[in-house]
Motif scaffolding. Structure first.
Motif, short mmCIF file in Angstrom:
data_model
loop_
_atom_site.label_atom_id
_atom_site.label_comp_id
_atom_site.label_asym_id
_atom_site.label_seq_id
_atom_site.Cartn_x
_atom_site.Cartn_y
_atom_site.Cartn_z
N ASP A 1 0.78 -1.31 -0.01
CA ASP A 1 0.09 0.14 -0.64
C ASP A 1 0.49 1.54 0.55
OD1 ASP A 1 -1.97 -1.59 0.14
OD2 ASP A 1 -2.89 -1.32 2.10
N ALA B 1 1.65 1.49 -3.05
CA ALA B 1 1.37 2.50 -4.75
C ALA B 1 0.81 4.00 -3.96
CB ALA B 1 -0.61 1.17 -4.17
N LEU B 2 0.48 4.00 -2.46
CA LEU B 2 0.58 5.56 -2.22
C LEU B 2 1.39 6.71 -2.92
CD1 LEU B 2 -0.99 7.84 -0.76
CD2 LEU B 2 0.05 7.03 0.64
N GLN C 1 3.24 6.15 -5.53
CA GLN C 1 3.29 6.63 -6.92
C GLN C 1 1.39 6.80 -7.29
OE1 GLN C 1 4.22 2.73 -9.23
NE2 GLN C 1 4.12 1.69 -7.43
N ASP C 2 0.94 7.76 -6.53
CA ASP C 2 -0.35 8.07 -6.60
C ASP C 2 0.10 9.86 -6.67
OD1 ASP C 2 -3.24 9.41 -6.60
OD2 ASP C 2 -2.98 8.99 -4.75
N ARG D 1 -1.59 12.46 -4.36
CA ARG D 1 -1.12 12.21 -3.16
C ARG D 1 -1.38 13.96 -2.49
NH1 ARG D 1 3.47 10.33 -5.11
NH2 ARG D 1 5.32 11.51 -4.39
#
Length: 355
Positions: free
Chosen positions: A333, A336-337, A339-340, A343
């Motif tokens: 997770d 994944a964050l 790469q967001d 954010r």
């Protein structure tokens, strides 16, 4: 299971987050590192993730491509932790000031102390260099980390864990600003609003008094303005030939063209972001005829204590820098964050001490 020894050095196994293969992260059970001469055992409290960790995950990092970083790899080079145990010989030597319970930040680069570069006082050019969480040294994304006592700096009590976690990227920023001789009166442009860019905005606002910023994300540009940037531009919008100092902190290859375009005659560029692609179409004649100097900033190995003092004096802050802190088991997770692009803040962290 962790069993205390008579010296206070735990034995048994520990949990660690690792990149097991390209695009695969997982939790491993590994032996707790055994005592070693001159070393201490640390329990990491916060581990910051950055673009380099994403490159390790994707298999694109130079350390992976050239074979220095084989999988599985326990990553984590930006961290703060607490000393658990100190080897007896470390107590007599370089680690005499370290005691169980001390909070410390670790130096990413561990030099040998014996090569020509080390003897010349240029430790970041060491011929036998190891880098924590990258190659030659286990990273901090684990319940325990064994480190040379000489590669640790004690964190002042009034510096928070979130701030101490940012010391590692901040030392490179400070080294870059010293190399380009950033001084009062300089007109400064920072390209990039990630962790390094926002730290550079904070420091240049203090050192020069006038800083502008280039970025691509609304959240980052707004945070940079709150941290002291006068003007916020999209790529290509900043005035050409206007700046005495440009800090290229994005690591995007095309951004170097913007850095060169915006630098004035006699200006200085600190290339801090690490581009993974060639920068095509750079005209060396422009550098020569305009007297522009480009400094590649490898690291700030001698800046750790100075940066800790800057956080202690509130010249640097972690406010607005950290999107979330997740337990070790949620490493997927966390990536994944990271790469967001949407954010709320650039830094994502792991807490290996969380149950």
């Amino acid at each position: 299971m962790t069993l205390p020894t008579t010296t206070g050095w735990p034995t048994g196994t520990m949990r660690a987050a690792a990149v097991a293969a390209p695009h695969v992260s997982k939790i491993l059970d590994l032996p707790i590192p055994a005592p070693a001469p001159g070393e201490v055992l640390v329990q990491p409290l916060r581990v910051g993730l950055c673009g380099t960790d994403l490159e390790l995950l994707h298999g694109t990092a130079s350390y992976v491509r050239d074979g220095r970083a084989p999988y599985p790899l326990v990553f984590g080079h930006e961290w703060v932790g607490r000393v658990v145990a100190v080897a007896p010989d470390a107590e007599r030597g370089t680690g005499a000031r370290l005691r169980a319970g001390d909070r410390v930040v670790g130096h990413t680069m561990i030099s040998c102390g014996d090569c020509r570069a080390c003897h010349r006082g240029r430790r970041n050019e060491c011929a036998a260099l190891r880098e924590v969480g990258l190659y030659g040294q286990q990273g901090a994304a684990a319940q325990y980390l064994r480190m040379p006592a000489r590669a640790l700096s004690v964190v002042p009590e009034d510096v928070q864990d979130a701030e101490a976690m940012l010391v590692e990227p901040a030392v490179t920023v400070l080294e870059g600003l010293e190399r380009v001789r950033c001084a009062p009166g300089d007109r400064v442009l920072v390209i990039g609003t990630g962790t390094i860019g926002l730290l550079a905005v904070q420091l240049t606002a203090r050192m020069a008094g006038a800083v502008d910023v280039v970025g691509v994300e609304d959240n980052g540009l707004a945070t940079a303005r709150r941290m002291g940037a006068r003007h916020a531009f999209l790529p290509g919008e900043a005035p050409a030939g206007h700046y005495d100092v440009v800090v290229e902190a994005s690591g995007a290859a095309p951004a170097f063209h913007d850095a060169l375009r915006c630098t004035g005659v006699g200006g200085r560029i600190a290339a801090v972001g690490v581009a993974t692609e060639p920068v095509d179409g750079v005209h060396i004649g422009e550098l020569v005829l305009r007297g522009v100097t480009v400094h590649g900033i490898r690291h700030g190995l001698d800046q750790y204590d100075r940066v800790l003092k800057l956080f202690q004096d509130k010249a640097l802050t972690a406010e607005g820098m950290i999107a979330d802190v997740l337990p070790l088991e949620r490493v997927s997770d966390a990536f994944a964050l990271l790469q967001d692009a949407g954010r709320t803040a650039p830094k994502v962290a792991l807490d290996p001490s969380a149950p």
